[in-house]
Design an enzyme around this catalytic site. Structure first.
Site, PDB file in Angstrom:
ATOM      1  N   TYR A 223      43.662  46.616  32.503  1.00 13.07           N
ATOM      2  CA  TYR A 223      44.076  47.451  33.637  1.00 13.07           C
ATOM      3  C   TYR A 223      43.778  48.937  33.505  1.00 13.07           C
ATOM      4  CZ  TYR A 223      46.247  43.261  35.409  1.00 13.07           C
ATOM      5  OH  TYR A 223      46.438  41.996  35.895  1.00 13.07           O
TER       6      TYR A 223
ATOM      7  N   PHE B 231      58.613  40.853  34.496  1.00 14.90           N
ATOM      8  CA  PHE B 231      58.094  40.440  35.817  1.00 14.90           C
ATOM      9  C   PHE B 231      56.607  40.236  35.748  1.00 14.90           C
ATOM     10  CE2 PHE B 231      57.863  45.084  35.953  1.00 14.90           C
ATOM     11  CZ  PHE B 231      56.650  45.349  36.569  1.00 14.90           C
TER      12      PHE B 231
ATOM     13  N   THR C 111      38.731  43.126  40.743  1.00 14.61           N
ATOM     14  CA  THR C 111      38.417  44.484  41.194  1.00 14.61           C
ATOM     15  C   THR C 111      38.753  44.639  42.678  1.00 14.61           C
ATOM     16  OG1 THR C 111      36.645  44.523  39.563  1.00 14.61           O
ATOM     17  CG2 THR C 111      36.571  46.210  41.277  1.00 14.61           C
TER      18      THR C 111
ATOM     19  N   GLY D 214      34.034  39.984  40.257  1.00 12.22           N
ATOM     20  CA  GLY D 214      34.604  41.107  40.995  1.00 12.22           C
ATOM     21  C   GLY D 214      35.865  40.774  41.780  1.00 12.22           C
TER      22      GLY D 214
ATOM     23  N   ARG E 236      34.845  37.036  36.560  1.00 10.73           N
ATOM     24  CA  ARG E 236      33.781  38.045  36.365  1.00 10.73           C
ATOM     25  C   ARG E 236      32.797  38.092  37.536  1.00 10.73           C
ATOM     26  NH1 ARG E 236      37.435  38.068  33.442  1.00 10.73           N
ATOM     27  NH2 ARG E 236      37.434  38.274  31.156  1.00 10.73           N
TER      28      ARG E 236
HETATM   29  C1  LIG Z   1      49.994  41.965  35.991  1.00  6.90           C
HETATM   30  C2  LIG Z   1      49.512  40.581  35.582  1.00  6.90           C
HETATM   31  O1  LIG Z   1      49.736  39.673  36.289  1.00  6.90           O
HETATM   32  S1  LIG Z   1      48.639  40.453  34.137  1.00  6.90           S
HETATM   33  C3  LIG Z   1      47.846  38.868  34.244  1.00  6.90           C
HETATM   34  C4  LIG Z   1      46.333  38.953  34.271  1.00  6.90           C
HETATM   35  N1  LIG Z   1      45.829  37.583  34.328  1.00  6.90           N
HETATM   36  C5  LIG Z   1      45.314  36.920  33.263  1.00  6.90           C
HETATM   37  O2  LIG Z   1      45.171  37.453  32.176  1.00  6.90           O
HETATM   38  C6  LIG Z   1      44.948  35.462  33.489  1.00  6.90           C
HETATM   39  C7  LIG Z   1      43.586  35.105  32.884  1.00  6.90           C
HETATM   40  N2  LIG Z   1      42.495  36.000  33.335  1.00  6.90           N
HETATM   41  C8  LIG Z   1      42.114  36.070  34.632  1.00  6.90           C
HETATM   42  O3  LIG Z   1      42.683  35.477  35.527  1.00  6.90           O
HETATM   43  C9  LIG Z   1      40.925  36.942  34.946  1.00  6.90           C
HETATM   44  O4  LIG Z   1      40.051  36.908  33.878  1.00  6.90           O
HETATM   45  C10 LIG Z   1      41.302  38.418  35.204  1.00  6.90           C
HETATM   46  C11 LIG Z   1      42.303  38.509  36.369  1.00  6.90           C
HETATM   47  C12 LIG Z   1      41.928  39.093  33.970  1.00  6.90           C
HETATM   48  C13 LIG Z   1      40.022  39.211  35.545  1.00  6.90           C
HETATM   49  O5  LIG Z   1      39.516  38.733  36.781  1.00  6.90           O
HETATM   50  P1  LIG Z   1      37.981  38.837  37.169  1.00  6.90           P
HETATM   51  O6  LIG Z   1      37.860  38.525  38.612  1.00  6.90           O
HETATM   52  O7  LIG Z   1      37.196  38.060  36.197  1.00  6.90           O
HETATM   53  O8  LIG Z   1      37.718  40.412  36.950  1.00  6.90           O
HETATM   54  P2  LIG Z   1      36.490  41.232  37.580  1.00  6.90           P
HETATM   55  O9  LIG Z   1      35.312  40.331  37.746  1.00  6.90           O
HETATM   56  O10 LIG Z   1      36.951  41.976  38.776  1.00  6.90           O
HETATM   57  O11 LIG Z   1      36.221  42.241  36.382  1.00  6.90           O
HETATM   58  C14 LIG Z   1      36.406  43.608  36.489  1.00  6.90           C
HETATM   59  C15 LIG Z   1      36.080  44.280  35.174  1.00  6.90           C
HETATM   60  O12 LIG Z   1      37.128  44.020  34.251  1.00  6.90           O
HETATM   61  C16 LIG Z   1      36.607  43.426  33.069  1.00  6.90           C
HETATM   62  N3  LIG Z   1      37.576  42.444  32.618  1.00  6.90           N
HETATM   63  C17 LIG Z   1      38.087  41.433  33.352  1.00  6.90           C
HETATM   64  N4  LIG Z   1      38.968  40.741  32.623  1.00  6.90           N
HETATM   65  C18 LIG Z   1      38.999  41.316  31.401  1.00  6.90           C
HETATM   66  C19 LIG Z   1      39.721  41.042  30.217  1.00  6.90           C
HETATM   67  N5  LIG Z   1      40.566  39.993  30.146  1.00  6.90           N
HETATM   68  N6  LIG Z   1      39.527  41.854  29.163  1.00  6.90           N
HETATM   69  C20 LIG Z   1      38.687  42.888  29.231  1.00  6.90           C
HETATM   70  N7  LIG Z   1      37.969  43.215  30.351  1.00  6.90           N
HETATM   71  C21 LIG Z   1      38.132  42.418  31.414  1.00  6.90           C
HETATM   72  C22 LIG Z   1      35.310  42.779  33.500  1.00  6.90           C
HETATM   73  O13 LIG Z   1      34.448  42.604  32.424  1.00  6.90           O
HETATM   74  C23 LIG Z   1      34.803  43.768  34.519  1.00  6.90           C
HETATM   75  O14 LIG Z   1      34.212  44.849  33.833  1.00  6.90           O
HETATM   76  P3  LIG Z   1      32.938  45.656  34.425  1.00  6.90           P
HETATM   77  O15 LIG Z   1      33.341  46.134  35.800  1.00  6.90           O
HETATM   78  O16 LIG Z   1      32.743  46.738  33.423  1.00  6.90           O
HETATM   79  O17 LIG Z   1      31.848  44.647  34.468  1.00  6.90           O
END
Ligand SMILES: CC(=O)SCCNC(=O)CCNC(=O)[C@H](O)C(C)(C)COP(=O)(O)OP(=O)(O)OC[C@H]1O[C@@H](n2cnc3c(N)ncnc32)[C@H](O)[C@@H]1OP(=O)(O)O
Length: 421
Positions: free
Chosen positions: A133, A421, A105, A102, A100
């Site tokens: 996403y 994948f 993003t 960025g 959280r």
């Molecule tokens: C295609 C794939 O590989 S899917 C796999 C995705 N990975 C995972 O689920 C592993 C566990 N989670 C993570 O690693 C991280 O939490 C991530 C990758 C999901 C998000 O990464 P972050 O760097 O925290 O996201 P970032 O800070 O850029 O947030 C962007 C926005 O998305 C939102 N967001 C991020 N993760 C989530 C989530 N799991 N559910 C809902 N909203 C989310 C944030 O609140 C933020 O919202 P805002 O812009 O309105 O404030």
């Protein structure tokens, strides 16, 4: 959300794949066992990784990875049979201590720019959580069934099935890579992926122990007598015994595909008749997969439905021109795409005799207004514009305009991506 101070976005060198996997294992709450490392490496397209790193003066560390993502290059089948280049996003993870801020993003913006530069018309992914996403323009383009079929479930006969040959062997990339590639390349269902990219093909054979408590991966192939592969299933068996001492093992398929009815019948007649097994579980199947029409008792499939591919159009006109449409249409789409401004605007889609033309039409009155995620959802014909409109996501000029556009975007069969994948 913009990237917090101190972090920098980078292309990650293939030599750092071990570090990438360690960040991903933090993000996914997995234990990264040494013996599994080679398998996770096979599963990761190391030639195309990006990340976010940070220096930590208090610890004296420089360039520590905190966020990672990687991309396969696939060819994706679209309605009408064309294959379009698609970026398959995978392994996205942000270290738990850096979430959280960025990082995701920033990586998504870089990923979409990279895909555009490489001429990929769309980005596709499986979502760990479906709320992640959509904000980046991904729409739910296909649904999948996960089935649990009891051993011995009856199948309707299909002529030609008995003539096909069957083999079950330990997986062997050298022998079975060409089988999988050859079958995948001939699948016509929208959402199917072809495997020209060696990293995408190699990833099929990863078999880390964390993924199963059962035997290693096996390969079931169905071929014609002259050796043409017609179907395959990668599977594992896990033995189990019921309280009453009856065998109750589980066959789990990792991925499977069949090129026609006879091949599907032969594949399933083997899967449903393996000694000591009680159940076969399989996914991702399309919601109209042949199995559901082969079973004498379709309810015995005990199907559950999940989201499958999330699709994000990167090059809107190229994507829309690559597919065919179920009906001729002359419509103006007004599309909003905050992340890829070139996609934003009014687009005149004309389909005449199956030939689609897409032209910017800034002055034209829109027939249908929608966001890029909803256009991605409708692109493979698996989610109708009418259904999206019924949820208030798509706004049409009137009911007739919606019906015409929605009918045109339909497809003969439900899309699905059959590869994980
Ligand atoms: C295609 C794939 O590989 S899917 C796999 C995705 N990975 C995972 O689920 C592993 C566990 N989670 C993570 O690693 C991280 O939490 C991530 C990758 C999901 C998000 O990464 P972050 O760097 O925290 O996201 P970032 O800070 O850029 O947030 C962007 C926005 O998305 C939102 N967001 C991020 N993760 C989530 C989530 N799991 N559910 C809902 N909203 C989310 C944030 O609140 C933020 O919202 P805002 O812009 O309105 O404030």
């Amino acid at each position: 959300m913009s990237l917090a101070p101190g972090y920098r976005l980078i292309d990650v060198a293939p030599s750092r794949v071990g570090e990438v996997l360690r960040v991903a294992s933090w993000a996914f709450a997995d234990e990264l066992k040494d013996e599994d490392l080679p398998h996770w490496e096979i599963m990761t397209p190391a030639s195309r990784m990006l990340g976010v790193e940070i220096d930590d003066a208090s610890r004296g560390t420089v360039g520590t990875l905190a966020g990672v993502a990687a991309t396969f290059r696939f060819g994706m089948r679209v309605p009408g049979g064309a294959e379009v280049p698609v970026a398959g996003l995978t392994g996205v993870g942000v270290h738990t201590g850096h979430r959280r801020r960025g990082l995701l993003t920033a990586m998504m913006a870089a990923h979409l720019e990279d895909a555009r530069r490489r001429g990929e018309v769309a980005s596709a992914l499986y979502a760990a959580e479906t709320s992640i996403y959509q904000r980046f323009g991904y729409g739910l383009a296909s649904w999948q069934a996960t089935v649990r079929v009891p051993r011995g479930a009856g199948l309707r006969p299909v002529p030609g099935s008995e003539d096909l040959l069957v083999a079950i062997e330990p997986v062997d990339p050298a022998r079975h890579g060409p089988v999988i590639s050859s079958v995948q390349a001939r699948l016509t269902r929208p959402g199917s992926m072809t495997l020209a990219d060696p990293e995408a093909l190699a990833a099929r054979f990863a078999d880390p122990s964390v993924r199963h408590q059962s035997e290693p991966l096996r390969m079931l192939t169905v071929t014609t007598p002259d050796g043409d592969p017609r179907a395959f299933a990668m599977l594992r068996r896990r033995s189990a015994w019921g309280d009453d001492a009856l065998p109750d093992g589980v066959v789990t398929t990792q991925e499977l595909a069949a090129l026609d009815a006879a091949a599907a019948h032969r594949l399933w007649s083997v899967l449903l008749d393996i000694d000591l097994m009680g159940t076969v579980t399989a996914d991702p199947l399309a919601l109209d997969d042949p199995l559901l029409h082969l079973l004498e008792d379709p309810r015995s499939a005990r199907a559950r439905v999940f989201d499958n591919l999330w699709l994000r159009l990167v090059d809107l006109p190229a994507a829309l021109e690559a597919r065919t449409y179920a009906a001729d249409v002359d419509t103006v789409l007004e599309v909003d795409d905050p992340l890829v401004p070139d996609n934003t605007g009014r687009w005149h889609l004309t389909v005449d005799g199956g030939d689609a033309r897409v032209a910017a039409a800034p002055e034209a009155a829109p027939d249908v207004r929608l966001g890029i995620a909803d256009l991605g959802a409708a692109y493979l014909g698996g989610t109708s514009l009418a259904a999206l409109a019924s949820a208030g996501r798509v706004i049409a000029r009137d009911a007739a305009a919606l019906e015409l556009a929605s009918a045109a975007f339909g497809a003969a069969v439900a899309p699905v991506c059959n590869l994980h994948f």
